[in-house]
Design an enzyme around this catalytic site. Sequence first.
Site, PDB file in Angstrom:
ATOM      1  N   GLU A  43       1.023  -1.289  -0.066  1.00 21.22           N
ATOM      2  CA  GLU A  43       0.006   0.040  -0.083  1.00 21.22           C
ATOM      3  C   GLU A  43       1.029   1.180   0.280  1.00 21.22           C
ATOM      4  OE1 GLU A  43      -2.640   0.384   3.313  1.00 21.22           O
ATOM      5  OE2 GLU A  43      -2.376   2.440   3.078  1.00 21.22           O
ATOM      6  N   ARG A  47       1.167  10.205   1.313  1.00 28.10           N
ATOM      7  CA  ARG A  47       1.618  11.040   2.115  1.00 28.10           C
ATOM      8  C   ARG A  47       3.082  11.790   1.718  1.00 28.10           C
ATOM      9  NH1 ARG A  47       1.380   6.907   7.093  1.00 28.10           N
ATOM     10  NH2 ARG A  47      -0.538   6.060   6.544  1.00 28.10           N
ATOM     11  N   LYS A 131     -10.813  -1.540   6.891  1.00 26.27           N
ATOM     12  CA  LYS A 131      -9.444  -1.323   7.295  1.00 26.27           C
ATOM     13  C   LYS A 131      -9.786  -0.952   8.997  1.00 26.27           C
ATOM     14  CE  LYS A 131      -5.549   1.837   7.199  1.00 26.27           C
ATOM     15  NZ  LYS A 131      -4.162   2.073   6.435  1.00 26.27           N
TER      16      LYS A 131
END
Length: 320
Positions: A43, A47, A131
């Site tokens: 993943e 960011r 998640k």
Amino acid sequence: MTKEELFKTFHDIGLVPVVKIDDASKAEKLAKAMIDGGIPCAEVTFRTDAAEEAIKKMTKAYPEMIVGAGTVINAKLAEKAVNAGAKFIVSPGFNPETVEWCLAHNIPVVPGVATPSEIERGLSYGLTVLKFFPSEASGGVAMLKDLSGPFSQVKFMTTGGINVNNLPDYAKAQNVLAIGGSWMVKADLIANDQWDEITRLCKEAVIKLQGIQLVHVGINTPSEKDAFSVAEDFAKLGYETLPGNSSVFMGKDIEIMKSMYLGKNGHLAFKCYDVDRTVYFLKQRGFTVNESTVKYDAKGAMKVAYFNEEIGGFAFHLVK
Ligand code: 3PG
């Protein structure tokens, strides 16, 4: 790959490293280090500005690797990630816009939840893989266990505060589809080109995830008479004799077969946290399942599976 196939692969690999990469030119090396470590998925989080380019580079160099995007906090970012080649979208929270965009474009989406209300929200969109984030801070495995009661249909990709030490607790949790985290691919390891260390950390996590442990040794003998005669010797060592139909158990550790059963000398039984996952793990290492020996539980998960290969003259099987 369908959504179902993707989630099955997440389950089998069991680990989804959460990547924060500052320099996209390192993306291929990072992907290789993870693949070498037995984790062909990632993943890549939005960011950093390098995320989009890193996803492009990884998917181009390693098309077999399952690369998705994380920290996707709006629909625009989801579109950007998918255009770059992301196979799935993960977000820290539940943003209906992002979810709706992904559903409309048939892109697997795993939004973040940490409360029952958010889970219900996910279910209202037909999402049964969510998640759980931030995992440790939100109650960790204890919270996951409580959530499994009302939400037995939901499986979680769980991240936040997980490392190689608490990994086994998550691996044992029935409603955890896969475990995510940054500990294997920390930003400074990437920045300092520590590819061997990333591979080592991935390998270590993959092994820890299985929880493989010897539970008993089976010893073949030609007949019931021979089995009891061998049992007498073990009894001298203090083992309790527990006769069964096809074998005699000596306590829990030793099973004396009343026939020349599987394996030249006998068999080894190993327990693990999840038989399906460890079958996948061992297949990657060249072993093949003896299909006629596989037993399933009521939910269709493997309970027992023998392999066709022997180790040191012993057949071996996994047991949950
Ligand atoms: C995530 O986005 O899933 C988390 O940042 C990963 O958490 P960790 O850094 O504690 O592993």
